[in-house]
Write a protein that holds these residues in place. Structure first.
Motif, PDB file in Angstrom:
ATOM      1  N   ASP A 335       0.843  -1.195   0.000  1.00 53.08           N
ATOM      2  CA  ASP A 335       0.000   0.000   0.000  1.00 53.08           C
ATOM      3  C   ASP A 335       0.879   1.246   0.000  1.00 53.08           C
ATOM      4  O   ASP A 335       1.630   1.490   0.949  1.00 53.08           O
ATOM      5  CB  ASP A 335      -0.907   0.009   1.234  1.00 53.08           C
ATOM      6  N   ASP A 336       0.786   2.020  -1.064  1.00 54.99           N
ATOM      7  CA  ASP A 336       1.572   3.255  -1.177  1.00 54.99           C
ATOM      8  C   ASP A 336       1.197   4.284  -0.115  1.00 54.99           C
ATOM      9  O   ASP A 336       1.958   5.222   0.148  1.00 54.99           O
ATOM     10  CB  ASP A 336       1.391   3.875  -2.568  1.00 54.99           C
ATOM     11  N   LYS A 337       0.032   4.117   0.499  1.00 57.96           N
ATOM     12  CA  LYS A 337      -0.434   5.066   1.516  1.00 57.96           C
ATOM     13  C   LYS A 337      -0.182   4.565   2.939  1.00 57.96           C
ATOM     14  O   LYS A 337      -0.679   5.166   3.906  1.00 57.96           O
ATOM     15  CB  LYS A 337      -1.929   5.322   1.335  1.00 57.96           C
ATOM     16  N   ALA A 338       0.569   3.479   3.088  1.00 56.72           N
ATOM     17  CA  ALA A 338       0.754   2.881   4.418  1.00 56.72           C
ATOM     18  C   ALA A 338       1.369   3.869   5.407  1.00 56.72           C
ATOM     19  O   ALA A 338       0.893   4.002   6.549  1.00 56.72           O
ATOM     20  CB  ALA A 338       1.616   1.622   4.314  1.00 56.72           C
ATOM     21  N   LEU A 339       2.409   4.573   5.005  1.00 55.86           N
ATOM     22  CA  LEU A 339       3.064   5.507   5.919  1.00 55.86           C
ATOM     23  C   LEU A 339       2.148   6.683   6.259  1.00 55.86           C
ATOM     24  O   LEU A 339       2.187   7.197   7.382  1.00 55.86           O
ATOM     25  CB  LEU A 339       4.375   6.005   5.313  1.00 55.86           C
ATOM     26  N   THR A 340       1.317   7.100   5.319  1.00 58.96           N
ATOM     27  CA  THR A 340       0.347   8.153   5.616  1.00 58.96           C
ATOM     28  C   THR A 340      -0.658   7.676   6.652  1.00 58.96           C
ATOM     29  O   THR A 340      -1.019   8.422   7.586  1.00 58.96           O
ATOM     30  CB  THR A 340      -0.391   8.572   4.329  1.00 58.96           C
ATOM     31  N   LYS A 341      -1.119   6.442   6.531  1.00 58.03           N
ATOM     32  CA  LYS A 341      -2.047   5.876   7.514  1.00 58.03           C
ATOM     33  C   LYS A 341      -1.419   5.841   8.905  1.00 58.03           C
ATOM     34  O   LYS A 341      -2.064   6.174   9.900  1.00 58.03           O
ATOM     35  CB  LYS A 341      -2.461   4.464   7.097  1.00 58.03           C
ATOM     36  N   ILE A 342      -0.161   5.427   8.966  1.00 64.18           N
ATOM     37  CA  ILE A 342       0.518   5.354  10.261  1.00 64.18           C
ATOM     38  C   ILE A 342       0.691   6.743  10.850  1.00 64.18           C
ATOM     39  O   ILE A 342       0.444   6.964  12.043  1.00 64.18           O
ATOM     40  CB  ILE A 342       1.884   4.654  10.107  1.00 64.18           C
ATOM     41  N   ALA A 343       1.112   7.694  10.031  1.00 61.79           N
ATOM     42  CA  ALA A 343       1.295   9.069  10.508  1.00 61.79           C
ATOM     43  C   ALA A 343      -0.008   9.643  11.036  1.00 61.79           C
ATOM     44  O   ALA A 343      -0.054  10.246  12.122  1.00 61.79           O
ATOM     45  CB  ALA A 343       1.860   9.946   9.393  1.00 61.79           C
ATOM     46  N   ASP A 344      -1.086   9.445  10.299  1.00 57.79           N
ATOM     47  CA  ASP A 344      -2.392   9.949  10.750  1.00 57.79           C
ATOM     48  C   ASP A 344      -2.802   9.294  12.066  1.00 57.79           C
ATOM     49  O   ASP A 344      -3.367   9.949  12.957  1.00 57.79           O
ATOM     50  CB  ASP A 344      -3.454   9.684   9.680  1.00 57.79           C
ATOM     51  N   CYS A 345      -2.524   8.015  12.203  1.00 54.75           N
ATOM     52  CA  CYS A 345      -2.857   7.293  13.433  1.00 54.75           C
ATOM     53  C   CYS A 345      -2.066   7.837  14.618  1.00 54.75           C
ATOM     54  O   CYS A 345      -2.633   8.081  15.699  1.00 54.75           O
ATOM     55  CB  CYS A 345      -2.581   5.803  13.240  1.00 54.75           C
ATOM     56  N   LEU A 346      -0.758   8.042  14.437  1.00 54.22           N
ATOM     57  CA  LEU A 346       0.072   8.536  15.537  1.00 54.22           C
ATOM     58  C   LEU A 346      -0.301   9.969  15.917  1.00 54.22           C
ATOM     59  O   LEU A 346      -0.347  10.317  17.107  1.00 54.22           O
ATOM     60  CB  LEU A 346       1.551   8.462  15.136  1.00 54.22           C
ATOM     61  N   ILE A 347      -0.580  10.779  14.929  1.00 58.31           N
ATOM     62  CA  ILE A 347      -0.975  12.165  15.208  1.00 58.31           C
ATOM     63  C   ILE A 347      -2.303  12.200  15.950  1.00 58.31           C
ATOM     64  O   ILE A 347      -2.481  12.950  16.921  1.00 58.31           O
ATOM     65  CB  ILE A 347      -1.050  12.968  13.894  1.00 58.31           C
ATOM     66  N   ALA A 348      -3.256  11.383  15.511  1.00 58.31           N
ATOM     67  CA  ALA A 348      -4.561  11.338  16.182  1.00 58.31           C
ATOM     68  C   ALA A 348      -4.410  10.849  17.623  1.00 58.31           C
ATOM     69  O   ALA A 348      -5.080  11.376  18.530  1.00 58.31           O
ATOM     70  CB  ALA A 348      -5.514  10.426  15.415  1.00 58.31           C
ATOM     71  N   THR A 349      -3.557   9.856  17.841  1.00 59.45           N
ATOM     72  CA  THR A 349      -3.323   9.363  19.199  1.00 59.45           C
ATOM     73  C   THR A 349      -2.714  10.454  20.062  1.00 59.45           C
ATOM     74  O   THR A 349      -3.120  10.659  21.211  1.00 59.45           O
ATOM     75  CB  THR A 349      -2.392   8.128  19.169  1.00 59.45           C
ATOM     76  N   TYR A 350      -1.733  11.174  19.527  1.00 62.61           N
ATOM     77  CA  TYR A 350      -1.094  12.257  20.285  1.00 62.61           C
ATOM     78  C   TYR A 350      -2.106  13.346  20.646  1.00 62.61           C
ATOM     79  O   TYR A 350      -2.195  13.787  21.799  1.00 62.61           O
ATOM     80  CB  TYR A 350       0.047  12.847  19.472  1.00 62.61           C
ATOM     81  N   ARG A 351      -2.884  13.770  19.666  1.00 59.17           N
ATOM     82  CA  ARG A 351      -3.842  14.851  19.901  1.00 59.17           C
ATOM     83  C   ARG A 351      -4.922  14.439  20.895  1.00 59.17           C
ATOM     84  O   ARG A 351      -5.456  15.276  21.645  1.00 59.17           O
ATOM     85  CB  ARG A 351      -4.474  15.283  18.570  1.00 59.17           C
ATOM     86  N   LYS A 352      -5.246  13.164  20.915  1.00 62.23           N
ATOM     87  CA  LYS A 352      -6.256  12.673  21.855  1.00 62.23           C
ATOM     88  C   LYS A 352      -5.851  12.929  23.299  1.00 62.23           C
ATOM     89  O   LYS A 352      -6.700  13.212  24.159  1.00 62.23           O
ATOM     90  CB  LYS A 352      -6.467  11.176  21.623  1.00 62.23           C
ATOM     91  N   PHE A 353      -4.552  12.882  23.569  1.00 55.81           N
ATOM     92  CA  PHE A 353      -4.088  12.990  24.950  1.00 55.81           C
ATOM     93  C   PHE A 353      -3.472  14.333  25.288  1.00 55.81           C
ATOM     94  O   PHE A 353      -3.413  14.700  26.465  1.00 55.81           O
ATOM     95  CB  PHE A 353      -3.069  11.885  25.236  1.00 55.81           C
ATOM     96  N   TYR A 354      -3.033  15.103  24.293  1.00 52.80           N
ATOM     97  CA  TYR A 354      -2.279  16.307  24.625  1.00 52.80           C
ATOM     98  C   TYR A 354      -2.847  17.596  24.059  1.00 52.80           C
ATOM     99  O   TYR A 354      -2.229  18.640  24.190  1.00 52.80           O
ATOM    100  CB  TYR A 354      -0.828  16.137  24.160  1.00 52.80           C
TER     101      TYR A 354
END
Length: 365
Positions: A335-354
């Motif tokens: 999946d050419d978008k795999a790294l974008t999916k991971i980045a979006d996931c990590l950013i969403a996790t960070y924003r959820k808590f901070y």
């Protein structure tokens, strides 16, 4: 805002640091962030790790001659927790001190159930990187339960319900990716009678005996390229020993079939390059490579040879069978978008808590 991510990187093999580096490089281009790598074998991979990534060099957690009171412990809720090991104590202290200096961080763990639980006990949000294999034991269950998110760096088709267990619902299946995502094998370059034996750094069942058997089964028109550290391997008229190559793609692109183990990093690289492979799954905890190889075989992406059958394999037939594989099938799992999916996931996790304001208490979560 400046995002802060801490990546714990397991020291066995090169796959974990290669994967973390790919994610970190992309994150750096995607969002303003501080990234720290924590690991025991980072010095060996300085040529891969960008200068703008901080590093915390951890001591190994194995006993030395100075650990006079060392005792192994077999526990159900932890995979590795020996008693009286100075390196283990020191590394945990360093990890906790890192969290004290970076209290607003998300810890991405690739991979260690113990470090994931240590981070969670420190009150640090965690993201677990999942690998193939049957990981339904208590230690994995506790780690996955405490993680905010699980990232599986492969597609859902390369998994099943029995593997993922009850935590599939909080697992992000990213699709496959590797450092060679922007490369594809030029079909005009491939030569049918060039075969590669690709040996990763995580330990391999591919040895001189296998190389010799492969050579003996092929006529002199074939050329076998050995890439990686092959114990006692020696070149001959139709065997070329390349050793370790920082960039093996020119040789891989020449070869019509690649013989390799089923380490995740190796398989994803072969997927990015759209290669036909003969896969020999190595013995790993939780049947990791065996299960990955079974998925590859089911999806008609590889010819699979069990380790105990290597001595009895007709390699000429195996290569001919591999040459019939349809490399277009890799498009279903990469999946050419795999790294974008991971980045979006990590950013969403960070924003959820901070970034969420709790009005009643005035505390930022």
């Amino acid at each position: 805002m400046l995002y802060n991510f801490s990546f714990y990187i397991h020291h066995h093999g090169s796959g974990h640091v290669t994967r973390a580096t790919a994610i970190a490089k992309f994150l750096k281009t995607y969002v303003d962030c501080k990234i720290t790598f924590l690991g025991s074998d980072l010095l060996a991979y300085q040529h891969l790790i960008p200068d703008d990534i901080d590093q915390l060099f951890l001591p190994l957690d194995v006993p030395t001659v100075d650990d006079l009171y060392h005792q192994p412990q077999n526990l159900k809720h932890l995979h590795y927790a020996p008693l009286n090991v100075a390196g283990l104590l020191a590394r945990n202290q360093m990890i906790i001190e890192h969290f004290c200096k970076n209290p607003e961080t998300v810890c991405v763990v690739d991979v260690s159930c113990e470090v994931l639980q240590l981070a969670r006990l420190c009150g640090i949000p965690t993201v677990a990187v999942r690998q193939h294999g049957k990981r339904t034991d208590l230690a994995h269950a506790l780690a996955y339960d405490s993680a905010q998110q699980i990232i599986a760096p492969y597609c859902r088709q390369m998994s099943d319900a029995d593997e993922e267990g009850i935590y599939a619902d909080k697992t992000l299946f990213t699709g496959g990716f590797s450092r060679y995502d922007t490369l594809k094998t030029p079909s005009s370059v491939q030569q049918k009678k060039n075969i590669a034996i690709f040996i990763g750094k995580g330990g391999s069942s591919i040895d001189q005996h296998l190389i010799s058997r492969l050579q003996a089964s092929l006529d002199a028109s074939y050329t076998v390229h050995v890439i990686g550290d092959a114990p006692s391997a020696s070149g001959s008229e139709n065997i070329i020993i390349h050793g370790h190559l920082d960039d093996p793609t020119p040789i891989l692109n020449l070869c019509a079939v690649i013989v390799c183990n089923a380490g995740h990093n190796t398989i994803m690289e072969m997927g990015s390059l759209r290669k036909r492979i003969i896969c020999i799954p190595a013995d790993r905890p939780f049947r990791e490579q065996e299960i990955k190889a079974a998925h590859l075989q089911r999806l008609n992406l590889a010819v699979v040879i069990p380790e105990d059958q290597v001595k009895h394999t007709n390699w000429k037939n195996a290569i001919e069978q591999a040459q019939q594989l349809d490399t277009n099938r890799w498009s279903d799992v990469m999946d050419d978008k795999a790294l974008t999916k991971i980045a979006d996931c990590l950013i969403a996790t960070y924003r959820k808590f901070y970034t969420t304001q709790r009005k009643k208490t005035g505390i930022h979560a």
